[in-house]
Scaffold this motif. Structure first.
Motif, PDB file in Angstrom:
ATOM      1  N   SER A 173       0.748  -1.095  -0.183  1.00 24.93           N
ATOM      2  CA  SER A 173       0.016  -0.055  -0.605  1.00 24.93           C
ATOM      3  C   SER A 173       1.166   1.201   0.126  1.00 24.93           C
ATOM      4  O   SER A 173       2.191   1.249   0.554  1.00 24.93           O
ATOM      5  N   ASP A 174       0.290   2.452  -0.406  1.00 26.14           N
ATOM      6  CA  ASP A 174       1.044   3.724  -0.305  1.00 26.14           C
ATOM      7  C   ASP A 174       1.537   3.570   0.751  1.00 26.14           C
ATOM      8  O   ASP A 174       2.828   4.142   1.164  1.00 26.14           O
ATOM      9  N   ALA A 175       1.062   3.397   2.673  1.00 16.71           N
ATOM     10  CA  ALA A 175       1.133   3.327   3.958  1.00 16.71           C
ATOM     11  C   ALA A 175       2.648   2.944   3.601  1.00 16.71           C
ATOM     12  O   ALA A 175       3.205   3.047   4.407  1.00 16.71           O
ATOM     13  N   GLY A 176       2.395   1.249   2.769  1.00 12.24           N
ATOM     14  CA  GLY A 176       3.789   0.686   3.796  1.00 12.24           C
ATOM     15  C   GLY A 176       5.140   0.998   2.592  1.00 12.24           C
ATOM     16  O   GLY A 176       6.318   1.440   3.343  1.00 12.24           O
ATOM     17  N   LYS A 177       4.883   1.413   1.699  1.00 16.98           N
ATOM     18  CA  LYS A 177       5.424   2.093   0.473  1.00 16.98           C
ATOM     19  C   LYS A 177       6.493   3.008   1.281  1.00 16.98           C
ATOM     20  O   LYS A 177       7.762   3.142   1.475  1.00 16.98           O
TER      21      LYS A 177
END
Length: 239
Positions: A173-177
């Motif tokens: 996800s964007d959050a993980g990246k």
């Protein structure tokens, strides 16, 4: 990245925090504490072992777009706060210094402005991995000079192939990246500052070089076994 990343830390009034950050690099918290599991720490090492395949090095440019993300200021604040808390148990002084550093403006934006001249961005994992990879490799040589744009671009392509090949980072996800990217960016900046501060102190530089080499092993990278060229990293046959 002399004149770039070191300035991000050295330009802020943190008292003894740069020295503390340097000690933190030597003590080893900066890698193992900050980087989340999404990193899949074997991917770059696996990629390095495949570099002997000339066809792979000459293949078409990888899809870098899969590794981009839309950053969130709220997530960034949460990430930086989490980095401080993760550090606190192992290194209270280092955590306090990180907190002061993070409080003095948006450090990720500062890094973004610093690396833009060499064609890198903070919102793409390929760019961030390339920056970390080069900075860590240079640190094991006691160096932090800024390289040419072509070298950063070549390593960016290598990092993109490795990350896309691993699958997980590209699908995150964007959050993980964003969490992974910002952890790498913080560590990269501390490494660069540690090298800059150790210049003129051979004993201290040996400590920094050894500590960064050990941290790189956690990414599956034997920095002594590679050299950088205009086409990116290549094996040097020393290991």
């Amino acid at each position: 990245m002399r004149r770039f990343l070191s300035a991000v830390v050295l330009a802020v009034a943190l008292g003894g925090s740069v020295a503390a950050a340097q000690q933190s690099i030597i003590d080893g918290w900066a890698w193992s504490t900050l980087v989340p599991s999404i990193a899949q720490t074997d991917i770059l090492g696996t990629h390095l072992r495949e570099l002997r395949n000339e066809q792979e090095r000459r293949s078409t440019p990888p899809d870098v777009s899969r590794l981009g993300f839309t950053p969130s200021k709220a997530r960034r604040s949460a990430n930086l706060a989490a980095f401080v808390e993760k550090t606190r148990a192992a290194d209270p002084n280092g955590a306090a210094d990180l907190q002061r550093l993070f409080a003095d403006g948006d450090i990720i934006e500062r890094i973004g402005a610093a690396i833009a001249p060499v064609g890198l961005r903070t919102d793409n994992l390929a760019d961030v991995y390339a920056l970390w990879w080069i900075t860590a490799w240079q640190a094991t040589r006691g160096d932090n000079d800024t390289l040419g744009r072509d070298m950063y671009a070549a390593v960016r392509a290598q990092a993109a192939r490795a990350l896309n090949g691993a699958g997980g980072p590209a699908r995150a996800s964007d959050a993980g990246k964003q969490e992974l990217a910002e952890a790498l960016l913080v560590q990269t900046t501390l490494i660069d500052a540690a090298v800059e501060q150790a210049k003129g102190n051979p004993a201290r530089m040996r400590q920094v070089r050894a500590a960064v080499a050990k941290s790189a092993q956690g990414m599956g990278l034997d920095m002594a076994a590679m050299e950088i060229t205009g086409g990116g990293f290549v094996p040097n046959g020393k290991r």
